[in-house]
Write an enzyme that holds these catalytic residues in place. Structure first.
Site, PDB file in Angstrom:
ATOM      1  CG  HIS A   1      50.358  34.194  34.166  1.00 52.79           C
ATOM      2  ND1 HIS A   1      51.166  33.781  35.200  1.00 52.79           N
ATOM      3  CD2 HIS A   1      49.709  35.292  34.629  1.00 52.79           C
ATOM      4  CE1 HIS A   1      51.016  34.617  36.235  1.00 52.79           C
ATOM      5  NE2 HIS A   1      50.151  35.543  35.915  1.00 52.79           N
TER       6      HIS A   1
ATOM      7  CD  GLN B   1      47.775  33.553  37.693  1.00 58.02           C
ATOM      8  OE1 GLN B   1      46.973  33.969  36.876  1.00 58.02           O
ATOM      9  NE2 GLN B   1      48.144  34.270  38.745  1.00 58.02           N
TER      10      GLN B   1
ATOM     11  CG  HIS C   1      49.755  40.088  34.232  1.00 59.69           C
ATOM     12  ND1 HIS C   1      50.565  40.671  35.183  1.00 59.69           N
ATOM     13  CD2 HIS C   1      49.373  38.894  34.770  1.00 59.69           C
ATOM     14  CE1 HIS C   1      50.679  39.866  36.234  1.00 59.69           C
ATOM     15  NE2 HIS C   1      49.952  38.786  36.009  1.00 59.69           N
ATOM     16  CD  GLU C   2      46.011  37.253  33.832  1.00 57.64           C
ATOM     17  OE1 GLU C   2      46.386  36.092  34.087  1.00 57.64           O
ATOM     18  OE2 GLU C   2      46.052  38.165  34.680  1.00 57.64           O
TER      19      GLU C   2
ATOM     20  CB  CYS D   1      51.207  38.547  39.571  1.00 53.59           C
ATOM     21  SG  CYS D   1      50.842  36.878  38.986  1.00 53.59           S
ATOM     22  CG  LEU D   2      45.597  37.043  42.050  1.00 57.99           C
ATOM     23  CD1 LEU D   2      44.382  36.303  41.512  1.00 57.99           C
ATOM     24  CD2 LEU D   2      45.279  37.696  43.384  1.00 57.99           C
TER      25      LEU D   2
ATOM     26  N   GLY E   1      42.638  39.224  36.675  1.00 59.18           N
ATOM     27  CA  GLY E   1      42.853  38.198  35.675  1.00 59.18           C
ATOM     28  C   GLY E   1      43.394  36.934  36.325  1.00 59.18           C
TER      29      GLY E   1
END
Ligand code: NI
Length: 158
Positions: A134, A51, A130-131, A88-89, A46
């Site tokens: 953000h 991000q 999760h997204e 997470c990236l 995702g």
């Protein structure tokens, strides 16, 4: 399409609350296309607007089965929480267990502004939550209930 730089923890943009998307135009489509390319390059599941430095309420998700573009998303319901292994990236090198639902229902708009509802399970349900976090400036590591330190079978990056 172009690869975008993925911001990492410490960048204040990641801690900000995103604003709704109001224009479903070519610029939005170009950003989404860039997000897909950037996420694929990073082997992510995702990727959310902030991000890549865009403070708009939108993210993409791909659990290997379904690809979703969620614009102005809203989590309608969640059920059956468990401790899900997550990464997470934007928080490289950190993996931990976070309470996530096994099932969730999300309402969102697609890239053309059309509303849809999606019922997700498993990895996709985890990813959507999760997204969505953000978009309110929340990173997963603030929710970790137990850190994961082994090298093998790492969680997938979102
Ligand atoms: Ni993430």
């Amino acid at each position: 399409m172009a690869l975008r730089t993925i911001l990492t923890k410490g960048d204040e943009i990641l801690a900000k609350k995103c604003k709704p998307v109001t224009k479903f135009d070519k610029r939005l489509h170009d950003i989404l296309d860039d997000m897909w390319e950037t996420m694929a390059e990073a082997n992510g599941v995702g990727l959310a607007g902030p991000q890549i430095g865009i403070l708009k309420r939108m993210f993409i998700a791909d659990d290997g089965e379904t690809q979703l573009e969620c614009i102005n998303p809203e989590i309608i319901s969640t059920e059956d929480e468990y401790e899900a292994l997550e990464g997470c990236l934007s928080v490289p090198g950190v993996h931990g267990y976070v309470l996530r639902p096994r099932k969730t229902v999300i309402k969102a708009q697609n890239r053309d502004g059309e509303e849809y509802t999606f019922e997700a399970e498993g990895l996709m349900a985890q990813c959507l939550c999760h997204e969505n976090d953000h978009l309110d400036g929340h990173l997963f590591d603030s929710k970790i209930v137990r850190y994961y330190e082994e090298e093998e079978e790492e969680g997938e990056e979102e």
